[in-house]
Design a protein around this motif. Structure first.
Motif, PDB file in Angstrom:
ATOM      1  N   LEU A  53       0.726  -1.136   0.054  1.00  0.00           N
ATOM      2  CA  LEU A  53      -0.250  -0.104   0.196  1.00  0.00           C
ATOM      3  C   LEU A  53       1.037   1.298   0.213  1.00  0.00           C
ATOM      4  CD1 LEU A  53      -2.455  -0.976   2.746  1.00  0.00           C
ATOM      5  CD2 LEU A  53      -2.916  -1.032   0.327  1.00  0.00           C
ATOM      6  N   ALA A  54       0.389   2.244  -0.651  1.00  0.00           N
ATOM      7  CA  ALA A  54       1.038   3.476  -0.468  1.00  0.00           C
ATOM      8  C   ALA A  54       1.144   4.005   0.954  1.00  0.00           C
ATOM      9  CB  ALA A  54       0.133   4.538  -1.467  1.00  0.00           C
ATOM     10  N   LYS A  55       2.003   4.922   1.218  1.00  0.00           N
ATOM     11  CA  LYS A  55       2.305   5.050   2.853  1.00  0.00           C
ATOM     12  C   LYS A  55       0.896   5.745   3.402  1.00  0.00           C
ATOM     13  CE  LYS A  55       6.548   5.561   3.512  1.00  0.00           C
ATOM     14  NZ  LYS A  55       7.895   6.120   3.751  1.00  0.00           N
ATOM     15  N   ASN A  56       0.497   6.827   2.797  1.00  0.00           N
ATOM     16  CA  ASN A  56      -0.491   7.594   3.661  1.00  0.00           C
ATOM     17  C   ASN A  56      -1.692   6.713   3.409  1.00  0.00           C
ATOM     18  OD1 ASN A  56      -0.922   7.787   0.980  1.00  0.00           O
ATOM     19  ND2 ASN A  56      -1.718   9.668   1.043  1.00  0.00           N
ATOM     20  N   GLU A  57      -1.980   5.616   2.327  1.00  0.00           N
ATOM     21  CA  GLU A  57      -3.053   4.728   2.444  1.00  0.00           C
ATOM     22  C   GLU A  57      -3.102   3.760   3.618  1.00  0.00           C
ATOM     23  OE1 GLU A  57      -4.193   2.734  -1.167  1.00  0.00           O
ATOM     24  OE2 GLU A  57      -6.281   3.458  -0.553  1.00  0.00           O
ATOM     25  N   LEU A  79      -0.140  -8.155  12.782  1.00  0.00           N
ATOM     26  CA  LEU A  79       0.861  -6.978  11.978  1.00  0.00           C
ATOM     27  C   LEU A  79       2.055  -6.478  12.571  1.00  0.00           C
ATOM     28  CD1 LEU A  79      -1.291  -5.222   9.100  1.00  0.00           C
ATOM     29  CD2 LEU A  79       0.538  -6.756   8.734  1.00  0.00           C
ATOM     30  N   LEU A  80       1.839  -5.876  13.813  1.00  0.00           N
ATOM     31  CA  LEU A  80       2.913  -5.318  14.447  1.00  0.00           C
ATOM     32  C   LEU A  80       4.098  -6.317  14.576  1.00  0.00           C
ATOM     33  CD1 LEU A  80       1.377  -3.170  17.330  1.00  0.00           C
ATOM     34  CD2 LEU A  80       2.333  -2.621  15.174  1.00  0.00           C
ATOM     35  N   ASP A  81       3.651  -7.555  14.978  1.00  0.00           N
ATOM     36  CA  ASP A  81       4.519  -8.873  15.098  1.00  0.00           C
ATOM     37  C   ASP A  81       5.320  -8.945  14.079  1.00  0.00           C
ATOM     38  OD1 ASP A  81       3.545  -8.738  17.651  1.00  0.00           O
ATOM     39  OD2 ASP A  81       2.182 -10.583  17.213  1.00  0.00           O
ATOM     40  N   ARG A  82       4.797  -8.814  12.826  1.00  0.00           N
ATOM     41  CA  ARG A  82       5.354  -8.970  11.540  1.00  0.00           C
ATOM     42  C   ARG A  82       6.331  -8.204  10.676  1.00  0.00           C
ATOM     43  NH1 ARG A  82       3.828 -14.235   9.721  1.00  0.00           N
ATOM     44  NH2 ARG A  82       2.400 -15.149  11.159  1.00  0.00           N
ATOM     45  N   LEU A  83       5.852  -6.959  11.060  1.00  0.00           N
ATOM     46  CA  LEU A  83       6.454  -5.808  10.252  1.00  0.00           C
ATOM     47  C   LEU A  83       7.868  -5.523  10.987  1.00  0.00           C
ATOM     48  CD1 LEU A  83       3.421  -3.331   9.475  1.00  0.00           C
ATOM     49  CD2 LEU A  83       4.644  -4.893   8.119  1.00  0.00           C
ATOM     50  N   ARG A  84       8.771  -4.710  10.381  1.00  0.00           N
ATOM     51  CA  ARG A  84      10.072  -4.374  10.873  1.00  0.00           C
ATOM     52  C   ARG A  84       9.567  -3.529  11.873  1.00  0.00           C
ATOM     53  NH1 ARG A  84      11.691  -5.185   5.714  1.00  0.00           N
ATOM     54  NH2 ARG A  84      11.130  -3.324   5.044  1.00  0.00           N
ATOM     55  N   SER A  85      10.676  -3.070  12.963  1.00  0.00           N
ATOM     56  CA  SER A  85      10.326  -2.093  13.949  1.00  0.00           C
ATOM     57  C   SER A  85      10.163  -0.737  13.354  1.00  0.00           C
ATOM     58  CB  SER A  85      11.196  -2.260  15.248  1.00  0.00           C
ATOM     59  OG  SER A  85      12.501  -1.642  14.888  1.00  0.00           O
ATOM     60  N   GLY A  86      10.982  -0.410  12.669  1.00  0.00           N
ATOM     61  CA  GLY A  86      10.999   0.936  11.790  1.00  0.00           C
ATOM     62  C   GLY A  86       9.650   1.014  11.160  1.00  0.00           C
ATOM     63  N   GLU A  87       8.755   0.030  10.464  1.00  0.00           N
ATOM     64  CA  GLU A  87       7.909   0.310   9.876  1.00  0.00           C
ATOM     65  C   GLU A  87       6.650   0.381  10.885  1.00  0.00           C
ATOM     66  OE1 GLU A  87       7.950  -2.658   5.852  1.00  0.00           O
ATOM     67  OE2 GLU A  87       7.887  -3.568   7.932  1.00  0.00           O
ATOM     68  N   VAL A  88       6.733  -0.408  11.957  1.00  0.00           N
ATOM     69  CA  VAL A  88       5.835  -0.214  13.130  1.00  0.00           C
ATOM     70  C   VAL A  88       5.862   1.234  13.638  1.00  0.00           C
ATOM     71  CG1 VAL A  88       5.459  -0.935  15.291  1.00  0.00           C
ATOM     72  CG2 VAL A  88       5.816  -2.661  13.736  1.00  0.00           C
ATOM     73  N   LEU A  89       7.020   1.566  13.772  1.00  0.00           N
ATOM     74  CA  LEU A  89       6.995   2.979  14.639  1.00  0.00           C
ATOM     75  C   LEU A  89       6.488   3.917  13.455  1.00  0.00           C
ATOM     76  CD1 LEU A  89       7.984   3.328  17.393  1.00  0.00           C
ATOM     77  CD2 LEU A  89      10.134   4.486  16.206  1.00  0.00           C
ATOM     78  N   GLU A  90       6.750   3.890  12.358  1.00  0.00           N
ATOM     79  CA  GLU A  90       5.956   4.999  11.248  1.00  0.00           C
ATOM     80  C   GLU A  90       4.436   4.874  11.352  1.00  0.00           C
ATOM     81  OE1 GLU A  90       8.110   4.708   7.793  1.00  0.00           O
ATOM     82  OE2 GLU A  90       6.814   6.285   6.802  1.00  0.00           O
ATOM     83  N   ILE A  91       3.937   3.716  11.394  1.00  0.00           N
ATOM     84  CA  ILE A  91       2.388   3.563  11.464  1.00  0.00           C
ATOM     85  C   ILE A  91       1.935   4.029  12.641  1.00  0.00           C
ATOM     86  CG2 ILE A  91       0.649   1.947  11.545  1.00  0.00           C
ATOM     87  CD1 ILE A  91       2.186   0.173  10.026  1.00  0.00           C
ATOM     88  N   VAL A  92       2.542   3.728  13.939  1.00  0.00           N
ATOM     89  CA  VAL A  92       2.018   3.928  15.122  1.00  0.00           C
ATOM     90  C   VAL A  92       2.123   5.609  15.255  1.00  0.00           C
ATOM     91  CG1 VAL A  92       2.177   4.036  17.633  1.00  0.00           C
ATOM     92  CG2 VAL A  92       2.475   1.971  16.162  1.00  0.00           C
TER      93      VAL A  92
END
Lengths: 471, 471
Positions: free
Chosen positions: A71-75, A91-104
């Motif tokens: 998905l596009a980032k803002n979507e 999903l939190l468990d499966r994504l890299r911690s950098g990705e998680v942090l960006e979402i949260v």
């Protein structure tokens, strides 16, 4: 709030959101398995975030993170906010911690708080520590408000203007802040200490003279709620005034956030579910995942009320056992016990249903509480009389004589009147005592009606048997 | 939709809207009686229209028209739209026909149609004939749509733009049309034949490059509903997508109107009331005026279901009467009949409550229907086992021997399993057959559970009595 408004399908598909999600999930799964990532992107491009979220929720666990990454980032943020809590966690468990942090970091504060409510305390502490100072402050503050209050429902992302801005300046500010706020349609005016001094809508702003000062255009007296206002009251206010959003202030009247109409719709539905569950003797929990929860949770939520109701029925058993002399003489009397207490229960449920709903929608107050009870009592007597005409002949015939008919008739009238009165009065009483009438009423009404009904019936029959020789 | 957002009081007063209306009504009445008309104007100036409407509704009849005439013209229309139908009608009788016509002409088409629904056909014909041609056309068209469809819920007052407009031109159009439209936040793009080709939000427009063409800024694929879409489906769509409004198109996809979120909140509440009333065996009518309707209307709305339930109970009576031999031998068996059918009824109600609510909120489909029924059946058996542990010893003791205990235990387990299965399966069946499960389920579940329960109980007792000599 979804202030953009597009989506790629017609009404029939839309209205079967479930089927659409199924279809999208199927196509998604085969494209992902085939490694056709461009296909996924063009498949999802025109689909609404909530539908994407549902489709991702149906994918096998290992494909969820893969789909999400395309998905596009803002979507992605928006889709994440719509995911079920369980899927959010996995999903939190499966994504890299950098990705998680960006979402949260980029989630709306209200959605973030809802997520944190579901996560283990340890994970929340770690995520909180890694948020930017501003988002951390907001989130910690919101987590500090009690569940089901305006403070938990609100978002802090709103546009505040100053009285000395011109309309043209204000419009520039709105344009600049639009990407970062939940709504741009309700605008708030605050003074230097962030006290809420006025409010205006984008409609007011767009139609105002560009030179006019905000202080002159705004409405000064503002409907607002406090952070500790119960969510149901917030919902009622937005519903009553047809608002799109309502400002939330702290104890010193400083603007701390807004509650938007879309969140309020969910609150109204949640409260309705709670009332319905209470009427059906089901203990309400997190209604959203009822059909996901396991059987022991299901049983636990129901067994408490069942035991209360069994205890109530045990009293009825005692009353019958204590009056078994008359049953021994006329055993057919027993055949009408279910009919009598069933009717009492139904009449009581009818009265309590309209009274409890009247309390929820605040319409009963218009009538006056005492008048409402008297009305219900008369309605109960009226219903009893109507049913007499059919039940007494049936009882006479089935009971092989006038004794059963007379006993059934007299007690039916007494029971319906009593049941309607109790059905109306007890919810009002519980409401006065600060207890939830939807939750408390049923067992008490049932007990009162059953016990009193069986008692009246058997005593009447016994009296008739001993005093009226002709029967 | 109320896109202006002011009001003159703080949360505590607001949240007790009823009390506020009482207070305003009291002050209003004394001012009107004293002829202090300027006082009335300054009293009402900062009050929200919905609160003014409620206050006017509480005035004595002769003062209502007087108070109404003191309102500023544009406010009067808005207040009128919020009045109860009864008050609307009595005002129509008391105002001069010129005043009446002006109000009716200027009301929102959706509110006007709601008013016309309540008025006698003769009055509607006269008023229709006196409307301007445009308003007459719209109103007649909307009156032609079926009740509870998007066509009845919508307003035709929306802004439509063309693809060749620039963003700046579009903003000018929005400014010019703002006073005459229900919302300016959702904007619609149509071609020459008024086919809906796209949609954009005021947010999109405000943040767009002023030179950009609407055709390039708009979202092309639009979620929409048709005039004949059921109002509940419209509500679910707006709730699902967090929209502020949804366009309504005719069978040729021409834009005919929009449904806004504030109307949808009322629909959601109305549908919840309907489900609750159905659960309480109260026939739903126009729920709004339940507490205003007279006692015979109240009795009529309840007596139908009561008779159905009495008939069901009559069957139970028959079953008991047909098995009275065993009761003659052990009269204490009768004492447990209320407990057994009461428990069956409660377990059945629990299962049907969660299934019916799951159907309404469309969550049960996620689980699969067969799995839902099996889950409920297992839950019923589990609950029966839990209750056995307490009920059997009680029955043994109260029944003065193992016979009653054994009969109660065996039939309790059978009844709870059966009740949960029927409680889950029947609503799903009715839903498949296109019947309203909330309305239809209760009597059938009750009958099945009661009749089968009593039959199982008495046959079990009879069998035990004849075959197990030791009991």
């Amino acid at each position: 709030m979804n202030e953009a408004t597009g989506a790629p399908f017609e009404a029939p598909a839309l209205l079967k959101g479930q089927h659409l999600a199924d279809e999208v999930a199927d196509q998604l799964e085969s494209m992902l398995s085939a490694g056709n990532y461009d296909g996924v992107k063009s498949l999802l491009e025109p689909v609404q975030p909530v539908d994407i979220a549902e489709a991702i929720g149906r994918l096998p666990l290992i494909l969820q993170a893969l789909a999400f990454r395309l998905l596009a980032k803002n979507e992605a943020i928006e889709v994440y906010e719509y995911l079920d809590p369980g899927v959010q966690q996995s999903l939190l468990d499966r994504l890299r911690s950098g990705e998680v942090l960006e979402i949260v970091e980029q989630m709306s504060p209200d959605d973030r708080v809802r997520l944190f409510d579901e996560l283990p305390a340890k994970v929340v502490r770690r995520l909180l520590a890694e948020l930017s100072p501003e988002e951390r402050r907001v989130t910690a503050q919101m987590l500090g408000y009690q569940a089901e209050t305006a403070g938990r429902l609100m978002t802090n992302e709103c546009i505040d203007l100053k009285e000395f801005h011109s309309a043209a300046q204000a419009l520039t500010i709105v344009r600049r802040q639009a990407p970062f706020t939940e709504t741009i349609y309700s605008l708030y005016v605050t003074d230097r200490e962030r006290h809420l001094t006025g409010i205006l809508s984008l409609r007011d702003l767009v139609t105002a003279d560009p030179e006019a000062l905000i202080g002159d255009v705004m409405t000064k007296d503002v409907v607002n709620v406090r952070t500790d206002t119960d969510q149901e009251e917030v919902a009622r206010a937005i519903q009553r005034y047809d608002f799109l959003a309502l400002p939330v202030v702290d104890s010193e009247k400083r603007l701390v956030g807004i509650v938007t109409v879309d969140d309020v719709i969910d609150v109204i539905e949640q409260e309705a579910t709670r009332d319905l569950y209470a009427a059906g003797a089901v203990q309400a929990g997190d209604e959203d995942d009822y059909f996901q929860s396991n059987l022991f949770v299901v049983a636990r939520r129901r067994v408490v009320w069942l035991f209360v109701l069994v205890l109530a029925n045990g009293l009825t058993t005692k009353v019958i056992a204590m009056n078994d002399e008359v049953l021994k003489q006329v055993v057919l009397l027993a055949a009408f016990i279910p009919l009598l207490i069933g009717t009492g229960g139904n009449v009581g449920a009818q009265s309590s249903t309209v009274v409890i709903r009247g309390l929820s929608t605040q319409r009963i107050q218009n009538l006056g509480l005492l008048r409402a009870v008297i009305r219900e009592a008369i309605a109960g007597a009226l219903l009893g009389l109507l049913m007499l005409c059919f039940v007494v002949p049936f009882a006479w015939w089935q009971g092989q004589g006038p004794l059963v008919g007379a006993a059934v008739g007299i007690s039916l009238l007494a029971i319906t009147t009593l049941a309607a009165t109790a059905g109306a009065a007890l919810p009002l009483l519980f409401d006065r005592m600060g207890l939830d009438p939807a939750l408390m009423s049923a067992p008490f009404i049932t007990t009162a009606t059953d016990v009193a009904g069986v008692f009246i019936y058997l005593r009447t029959a016994s009296w008739l048997l001993h005093h009226i020789n002709t029967l």
